[in-house]
Design an enzyme around this catalytic site. Structure first.
Site, mmCIF file in Angstrom:
data_model
loop_
_atom_site.group_PDB
_atom_site.id
_atom_site.type_symbol
_atom_site.label_atom_id
_atom_site.label_comp_id
_atom_site.label_asym_id
_atom_site.label_seq_id
_atom_site.Cartn_x
_atom_site.Cartn_y
_atom_site.Cartn_z
ATOM 1 N N TYR A 40 57.094 28.197 40.873
ATOM 2 C CA TYR A 40 57.358 27.199 39.823
ATOM 3 C C TYR A 40 57.521 27.895 38.482
ATOM 4 C CZ TYR A 40 52.208 27.597 39.419
ATOM 5 O OH TYR A 40 50.904 28.069 39.301
ATOM 6 N N ASP B 122 34.326 28.080 38.999
ATOM 7 C CA ASP B 122 34.185 28.883 40.218
ATOM 8 C C ASP B 122 32.750 29.371 40.426
ATOM 9 O OD1 ASP B 122 36.854 28.537 40.654
ATOM 10 O OD2 ASP B 122 37.386 30.672 40.597
ATOM 11 N N ARG C 122 49.179 31.347 32.219
ATOM 12 C CA ARG C 122 47.734 31.344 31.951
ATOM 13 C C ARG C 122 47.362 31.851 30.557
ATOM 14 N NH1 ARG C 122 43.888 31.285 36.686
ATOM 15 N NH2 ARG C 122 45.135 30.397 38.341
ATOM 16 N N GLU D 155 31.144 37.028 26.813
ATOM 17 C CA GLU D 155 32.176 37.416 27.791
ATOM 18 C C GLU D 155 32.079 38.925 28.015
ATOM 19 O OE1 GLU D 155 34.776 36.226 29.849
ATOM 20 O OE2 GLU D 155 35.044 38.380 30.164
HETATM 21 C C1 LIG Z 1 46.387 32.582 43.611
HETATM 22 C C2 LIG Z 1 45.620 31.543 42.845
HETATM 23 C C3 LIG Z 1 46.282 30.427 42.339
HETATM 24 C C4 LIG Z 1 45.582 29.428 41.662
HETATM 25 N N1 LIG Z 1 46.260 28.351 41.176
HETATM 26 C C5 LIG Z 1 45.594 27.367 40.521
HETATM 27 C C6 LIG Z 1 46.296 26.237 39.993
HETATM 28 O O1 LIG Z 1 47.521 26.139 40.108
HETATM 29 N N2 LIG Z 1 45.572 25.273 39.354
HETATM 30 C C7 LIG Z 1 44.213 25.363 39.179
HETATM 31 O O2 LIG Z 1 43.621 24.466 38.568
HETATM 32 N N3 LIG Z 1 43.535 26.433 39.653
HETATM 33 C C8 LIG Z 1 44.180 27.425 40.317
HETATM 34 N N4 LIG Z 1 43.507 28.524 40.781
HETATM 35 C C9 LIG Z 1 42.035 28.579 40.599
HETATM 36 C C10 LIG Z 1 41.659 29.016 39.195
HETATM 37 O O3 LIG Z 1 42.304 30.229 38.864
HETATM 38 C C11 LIG Z 1 40.143 29.210 39.101
HETATM 39 O O4 LIG Z 1 39.483 28.148 39.716
HETATM 40 C C12 LIG Z 1 39.730 29.286 37.629
HETATM 41 O O5 LIG Z 1 40.297 30.420 37.023
HETATM 42 C C13 LIG Z 1 38.213 29.341 37.525
HETATM 43 O O6 LIG Z 1 37.866 29.469 36.175
HETATM 44 P P1 LIG Z 1 36.404 29.895 35.760
HETATM 45 O O7 LIG Z 1 36.402 29.926 34.272
HETATM 46 O O8 LIG Z 1 35.407 29.072 36.461
HETATM 47 O O9 LIG Z 1 36.205 31.378 36.357
HETATM 48 P P2 LIG Z 1 37.007 32.717 36.047
HETATM 49 O O10 LIG Z 1 38.446 32.452 35.817
HETATM 50 O O11 LIG Z 1 36.650 33.657 37.152
HETATM 51 O O12 LIG Z 1 36.405 33.248 34.680
HETATM 52 C C14 LIG Z 1 35.138 33.844 34.622
HETATM 53 C C15 LIG Z 1 34.985 34.566 33.290
HETATM 54 O O13 LIG Z 1 33.673 35.057 33.196
HETATM 55 C C16 LIG Z 1 33.684 36.445 32.861
HETATM 56 N N5 LIG Z 1 32.480 37.024 33.493
HETATM 57 C C17 LIG Z 1 32.290 37.264 34.813
HETATM 58 N N6 LIG Z 1 31.058 37.764 35.017
HETATM 59 C C18 LIG Z 1 30.458 37.853 33.804
HETATM 60 C C19 LIG Z 1 29.174 38.267 33.379
HETATM 61 N N7 LIG Z 1 28.260 38.723 34.254
HETATM 62 N N8 LIG Z 1 28.878 38.217 32.065
HETATM 63 C C20 LIG Z 1 29.812 37.731 31.167
HETATM 64 N N9 LIG Z 1 31.045 37.327 31.521
HETATM 65 C C21 LIG Z 1 31.368 37.365 32.833
HETATM 66 C C22 LIG Z 1 34.993 36.961 33.424
HETATM 67 O O14 LIG Z 1 35.408 38.150 32.768
HETATM 68 C C23 LIG Z 1 35.918 35.777 33.162
HETATM 69 O O15 LIG Z 1 36.453 35.810 31.857
HETATM 70 C C24 LIG Z 1 44.181 29.554 41.464
HETATM 71 C C25 LIG Z 1 43.513 30.672 41.951
HETATM 72 C C26 LIG Z 1 44.222 31.668 42.633
HETATM 73 C C27 LIG Z 1 43.478 32.862 43.157
#
Ligand SMILES: Cc1cc2nc3c(=O)[nH]c(=O)nc-3n(C[C@H](O)[C@H](O)[C@H](O)COP(=O)(O)OP(=O)(O)OC[C@H]3O[C@@H](n4cnc5c(N)ncnc54)[C@H](O)[C@@H]3O)c2cc1C
Length: 386
Positions: free
Chosen positions: A203, A283, A106, A32
């Site tokens: 909420y 994502d 979160r 991370e």
């Molecule tokens: C306003 C808003 C509301 C939302 N509400 C909801 C909801 O109610 N329910 C729901 O299911 N989803 C919701 N989402 C979507 C959700 O937040 C994301 O889809 C989710 O956080 C994606 O998780 P992830 O682990 O794929 O990516 P991320 O949360 O982006 O995590 C990526 C991680 O990788 C790390 N990282 C990045 N680049 C590197 C690198 N090069 N090397 C090492 N580490 C790195 C980052 O620091 C981070 O810790 C919402 C999003 C937004 C913007």
């Protein structure tokens, strides 16, 4: 020796992937870039399609302690708080889908995931710069590490995706989301006000439902290209919702500086996201607008399918199987979330009246209309009859 797996990124997707891999008896390390666990202090809704997975990973009790189980989702009209539609959550969702609907703070979700993973699994301050030859992770400081499988859980700007797939540009929705947390004084209901060009979601979250999570989605014509989060201005935020209902005004009157806003982007669904030794979750592979509240939930589903595949097949076949099981479902959710950017924000008029009629009749947003989403069980696929 077993298969060695490196997961880049310790967000919801990376930590759930690590936990699922540990539970499957596989050798995993998370790298991370941040100095510690750093989910923003905001809320997240998790439907039964995701809580079912977390429960199967042993997090049922930890989540029960900190999550709120709302009694209903309610869509309201922007101008006067009149109810467009409402459906029950607690009780009904459990009875129908076999798992709860939660709203969570979160950091509580991240803490529960982190506590379930063996100490030392996550290394902080390690920014992945690229993946070379499919197996070698090169870090920003020049160090390298080799694994049998590299999983990119590094979010919408994924370095793993950039170095393993042809580059595609993110799509800007034209909208941004202001986020705020307030002391909560409301019933446990997910409320969504729809209005011309904007919507607002509120909420409760946190232990004892102590906080009200507020997300205000509004146009962002001035969005600077290179920036993904930016400081917001409370006065501008209130102006966006000028003339909205008394309840919306009451909520926004309580928001104080500092506020931040997030540019809302997605990408077109990818045709594939794996190679024989690399893959993506969350994502990194299927960023979506948050207008079905499913981005985190889909990352959680990805984690379970990926771990089950890697536990039962060699890497190349497992990654192929994982991707094949996830492509259509996540693309459908990406497209529907993008479509809600139009339907949620219709100006008052005949189209909006038709949408409200469809909402009232349960045709577009209701437990029936969303059963394909909530009824999906990653262990068996779609469950007939839910
Ligand atoms: C306003 C808003 C509301 C939302 N509400 C909801 C909801 O109610 N329910 C729901 O299911 N989803 C919701 N989402 C979507 C959700 O937040 C994301 O889809 C989710 O956080 C994606 O998780 P992830 O682990 O794929 O990516 P991320 O949360 O982006 O995590 C990526 C991680 O990788 C790390 N990282 C990045 N680049 C590197 C690198 N090069 N090397 C090492 N580490 C790195 C980052 O620091 C981070 O810790 C919402 C999003 C937004 C913007």
């Amino acid at each position: 020796m077993g298969v060695r797996i490196i997961v880049a990124g310790g967000g919801i997707g990376g930590l759930t992937t690590a936990l699922a891999l540990v539970r499957a008896g596989l050798d995993v390390r998370v790298v991370e870039r941040a100095a510690g666990f750093g989910e923003i202090g905001a809320g997240v809704q998790l439907g039964p399609n995701a809580t079912r997975v977390l429960d199967s990973l042993g997090l049922g009790e930890a989540l029960r302690d900190t999550a709120v189980e709302p009694v209903a989702t309610r869509f309201l009209r922007w101008a006067d708080d009149s109810v467009l539609t409402e459906w029950p959550l607690a009780g009904q969702v459990r009875a129908r889908f076999g798992a709860p609907y939660y709203t969570l703070y979160r950091p509580d979700l991240i803490a529960a995931l982190a506590a379930a993973i063996p100490a030392g699994t996550v290394s902080f301050g390690r920014q992945v710069a690229a993946v070379e030859d499919g197996r070698t992770v090169r870090f920003a400081d020049g160090a390298t590490e080799t694994a049998d499988v590299v999983v990119g859980a590094d979010g919408i700007h994924s370095a793993v995706r950039t170095s393993t797939l042809p580059e595609t540009a993110p799509r800007f929705s034209g909208m941004c989301a202001y986020r705020a947390l307030l002391p909560n004084d409301t019933e446990p209901v997910v409320r969504i006000w729809l209005g011309p060009g904007r919507h607002l979601v509120a909420y409760p979250v946190g232990r004892g439902a102590r906080l009200l999570n507020v997300v205000c989605v509004a146009p962002a014509d001035d969005w600077p290209d290179e920036s993904w989060t930016a400081p917001g201005d409370v006065t501008r935020l209130r102006e966006h919702f000028d003339g909205w209902s008394p309840e919306v005004r009451k909520i926004l009157d309580r928001v104080t500086e500092p506020v931040y806003r997030w540019g809302l982007h997605d990408r077109e669904p990818l045709p594939r996201w794996s190679t024989p030794t690399t893959t993506l979750v969350g994502d990194a592979c299927h960023p979506m607008l948050p207008f079905l509240a499913q981005g985190g939930a889909q990352a959680i589903e990805d984690a379970a399918v990926l771990a089950a595949s890697l536990a039962t097949a060699g890497p190349a076949e497992a990654l192929q199987r994982y991707e094949a099981r996830r492509l259509d479902r996540t693309a459908r959710i990406q497209r529907q979330s993008w479509g809600n950017n139009v339907s949620y924000h219709l100006p008052d008029g005949p189209e909006q009246a038709r949408r409200d009629e469809a909402l009232a009749g349960g045709a577009i947003m209701s437990l029936d209309a969303l059963s394909w989403l909530f009824g999906h069980d990653v262990r068996v696929g779609d469950r007939p009859g839910v």
